[in-house]
Design a protein around this motif. Structure first.
Motif, PDB file in Angstrom:
ATOM      1  N   GLU A 150       9.597 -14.725  -6.092  1.00  0.00           N
ATOM      2  CA  GLU A 150      10.754 -15.283  -5.390  1.00  0.00           C
ATOM      3  C   GLU A 150      10.617 -14.953  -3.914  1.00  0.00           C
ATOM      4  O   GLU A 150       9.917 -14.009  -3.546  1.00  0.00           O
ATOM      5  CB  GLU A 150      12.061 -14.668  -5.905  1.00  0.00           C
ATOM      6  N   ARG A 151      11.296 -15.693  -3.086  1.00  0.00           N
ATOM      7  CA  ARG A 151      11.234 -15.475  -1.641  1.00  0.00           C
ATOM      8  C   ARG A 151      11.635 -14.051  -1.272  1.00  0.00           C
ATOM      9  O   ARG A 151      11.087 -13.462  -0.345  1.00  0.00           O
ATOM     10  CB  ARG A 151      12.161 -16.481  -0.955  1.00  0.00           C
ATOM     11  N   VAL A 152      12.570 -13.469  -2.008  1.00  0.00           N
ATOM     12  CA  VAL A 152      13.089 -12.147  -1.689  1.00  0.00           C
ATOM     13  C   VAL A 152      12.535 -11.053  -2.609  1.00  0.00           C
ATOM     14  O   VAL A 152      13.022  -9.918  -2.591  1.00  0.00           O
ATOM     15  CB  VAL A 152      14.635 -12.125  -1.732  1.00  0.00           C
ATOM     16  N   ARG A 153      11.516 -11.384  -3.399  1.00  0.00           N
ATOM     17  CA  ARG A 153      10.952 -10.408  -4.345  1.00  0.00           C
ATOM     18  C   ARG A 153       9.434 -10.442  -4.306  1.00  0.00           C
ATOM     19  O   ARG A 153       8.814 -11.509  -4.357  1.00  0.00           O
ATOM     20  CB  ARG A 153      11.440 -10.707  -5.769  1.00  0.00           C
ATOM     21  N   LEU A 154       8.863  -9.251  -4.211  1.00  0.00           N
ATOM     22  CA  LEU A 154       7.409  -9.059  -4.193  1.00  0.00           C
ATOM     23  C   LEU A 154       7.032  -8.179  -5.372  1.00  0.00           C
ATOM     24  O   LEU A 154       7.710  -7.186  -5.653  1.00  0.00           O
ATOM     25  CB  LEU A 154       7.012  -8.369  -2.876  1.00  0.00           C
ATOM     26  N   ARG A 155       5.960  -8.545  -6.064  1.00  0.00           N
ATOM     27  CA  ARG A 155       5.474  -7.743  -7.189  1.00  0.00           C
ATOM     28  C   ARG A 155       4.083  -7.240  -6.851  1.00  0.00           C
ATOM     29  O   ARG A 155       3.192  -8.036  -6.510  1.00  0.00           O
ATOM     30  CB  ARG A 155       5.429  -8.569  -8.472  1.00  0.00           C
ATOM     31  N   LEU A 156       3.913  -5.926  -6.951  1.00  0.00           N
ATOM     32  CA  LEU A 156       2.617  -5.295  -6.748  1.00  0.00           C
ATOM     33  C   LEU A 156       2.150  -4.737  -8.078  1.00  0.00           C
ATOM     34  O   LEU A 156       2.808  -3.865  -8.661  1.00  0.00           O
ATOM     35  CB  LEU A 156       2.733  -4.161  -5.721  1.00  0.00           C
ATOM     36  N   ASP A 157       1.048  -5.255  -8.589  1.00  0.00           N
ATOM     37  CA  ASP A 157       0.467  -4.724  -9.816  1.00  0.00           C
ATOM     38  C   ASP A 157      -0.453  -3.577  -9.425  1.00  0.00           C
ATOM     39  O   ASP A 157      -1.335  -3.734  -8.578  1.00  0.00           O
ATOM     40  CB  ASP A 157      -0.307  -5.817 -10.562  1.00  0.00           C
ATOM     41  N   LEU A 158      -0.222  -2.424 -10.052  1.00  0.00           N
ATOM     42  CA  LEU A 158      -0.955  -1.211  -9.718  1.00  0.00           C
ATOM     43  C   LEU A 158      -1.873  -0.806 -10.860  1.00  0.00           C
ATOM     44  O   LEU A 158      -1.561  -1.053 -12.033  1.00  0.00           O
ATOM     45  CB  LEU A 158       0.025  -0.058  -9.438  1.00  0.00           C
ATOM     46  N   ALA A 159      -2.967  -0.176 -10.517  1.00  0.00           N
ATOM     47  CA  ALA A 159      -3.849   0.392 -11.536  1.00  0.00           C
ATOM     48  C   ALA A 159      -3.041   1.425 -12.323  1.00  0.00           C
ATOM     49  O   ALA A 159      -2.364   2.274 -11.738  1.00  0.00           O
ATOM     50  CB  ALA A 159      -5.071   1.033 -10.889  1.00  0.00           C
ATOM     51  N   PHE A 160      -3.112   1.321 -13.633  1.00  0.00           N
ATOM     52  CA  PHE A 160      -2.290   2.165 -14.504  1.00  0.00           C
ATOM     53  C   PHE A 160      -2.797   3.603 -14.497  1.00  0.00           C
ATOM     54  O   PHE A 160      -3.937   3.876 -14.878  1.00  0.00           O
ATOM     55  CB  PHE A 160      -2.319   1.609 -15.932  1.00  0.00           C
ATOM     56  N   SER A 161      -1.939   4.505 -14.016  1.00  0.00           N
ATOM     57  CA  SER A 161      -2.215   5.940 -14.110  1.00  0.00           C
ATOM     58  C   SER A 161      -0.933   6.691 -13.776  1.00  0.00           C
ATOM     59  O   SER A 161      -0.100   6.201 -13.007  1.00  0.00           O
ATOM     60  CB  SER A 161      -3.334   6.370 -13.150  1.00  0.00           C
ATOM     61  N   PRO A 162      -0.774   7.878 -14.341  1.00  0.00           N
ATOM     62  CA  PRO A 162       0.402   8.689 -14.002  1.00  0.00           C
ATOM     63  C   PRO A 162       0.453   9.003 -12.504  1.00  0.00           C
ATOM     64  O   PRO A 162       1.533   9.026 -11.910  1.00  0.00           O
ATOM     65  CB  PRO A 162       0.229   9.960 -14.837  1.00  0.00           C
ATOM     66  N   ASP A 163      -0.700   9.230 -11.890  1.00  0.00           N
ATOM     67  CA  ASP A 163      -0.740   9.539 -10.460  1.00  0.00           C
ATOM     68  C   ASP A 163      -0.235   8.361  -9.634  1.00  0.00           C
ATOM     69  O   ASP A 163       0.565   8.543  -8.708  1.00  0.00           O
ATOM     70  CB  ASP A 163      -2.160   9.917 -10.028  1.00  0.00           C
ATOM     71  N   ASN A 164      -0.671   7.157  -9.952  1.00  0.00           N
ATOM     72  CA  ASN A 164      -0.205   5.986  -9.207  1.00  0.00           C
ATOM     73  C   ASN A 164       1.287   5.749  -9.419  1.00  0.00           C
ATOM     74  O   ASN A 164       1.998   5.378  -8.480  1.00  0.00           O
ATOM     75  CB  ASN A 164      -1.000   4.742  -9.589  1.00  0.00           C
ATOM     76  N   ALA A 165       1.772   5.988 -10.626  1.00  0.00           N
ATOM     77  CA  ALA A 165       3.210   5.842 -10.886  1.00  0.00           C
ATOM     78  C   ALA A 165       3.998   6.854 -10.066  1.00  0.00           C
ATOM     79  O   ALA A 165       5.017   6.513  -9.452  1.00  0.00           O
ATOM     80  CB  ALA A 165       3.493   6.011 -12.375  1.00  0.00           C
ATOM     81  N   ALA A 166       3.519   8.092 -10.021  1.00  0.00           N
ATOM     82  CA  ALA A 166       4.205   9.132  -9.259  1.00  0.00           C
ATOM     83  C   ALA A 166       4.177   8.828  -7.765  1.00  0.00           C
ATOM     84  O   ALA A 166       5.195   8.988  -7.076  1.00  0.00           O
ATOM     85  CB  ALA A 166       3.580  10.494  -9.541  1.00  0.00           C
TER      86      ALA A 166
END
Length: 115
Positions: free
Chosen positions: A45-61
């Motif tokens: 959406e114009r007002v929403r951006l999605r960033l797909d991240l490499a799955f890891s607890p460190d990246n989530a933190a």
């Protein structure tokens, strides 16, 4: 791998309360996350951006910590971190009047992640 991405002095909107001297450091933190973890960028959406991240607890933190601190100075952002089925995504939503900030964030993410 990290990439050098020149700071964009217009990236932080006037509504940002982060001290000016700290803004380049915050931008560098975003760039490092983008370069190290982002493998996909989408604008559903114009007002929403999605960033797909490499799955890891460190990246989530890292993403959660950075989002929480950024929301402290730019309260117009809404960050949603989703961990489900072995995937990790950070969605960023802004009000329409701040869409240029989201545009800049998307451009930085794409450049830093070399997408």
């Amino acid at each position: 791998m990290t990439r050098d991405v020149a700071p964009d002095p217009g990236w932080a909107p006037a509504a940002c309360t982060l001290p000016t001297a700290e803004q380049p450091l915050r931008i560098a933190e975003f760039d490092a996350l983008f370069a190290d973890a982002v493998w996909g960028v989408a604008r559903p959406e114009r007002v929403r951006l999605r960033l797909d991240l490499a799955f890891s607890p460190d990246n989530a933190a890292r993403a959660a910590d950075l989002a929480a601190r950024e929301n402290g100075c730019c309260s117009f952002f809404t960050f949603t971190l989703t961990v489900a089925g072995g995937s990790l995504a950070l969605e960023v939503t802004v009000p329409a009047e701040h869409v240029q900030v989201l545009d800049a964030l998307q451009a930085r993410a794409g450049t830093a992640a070399a997408l």
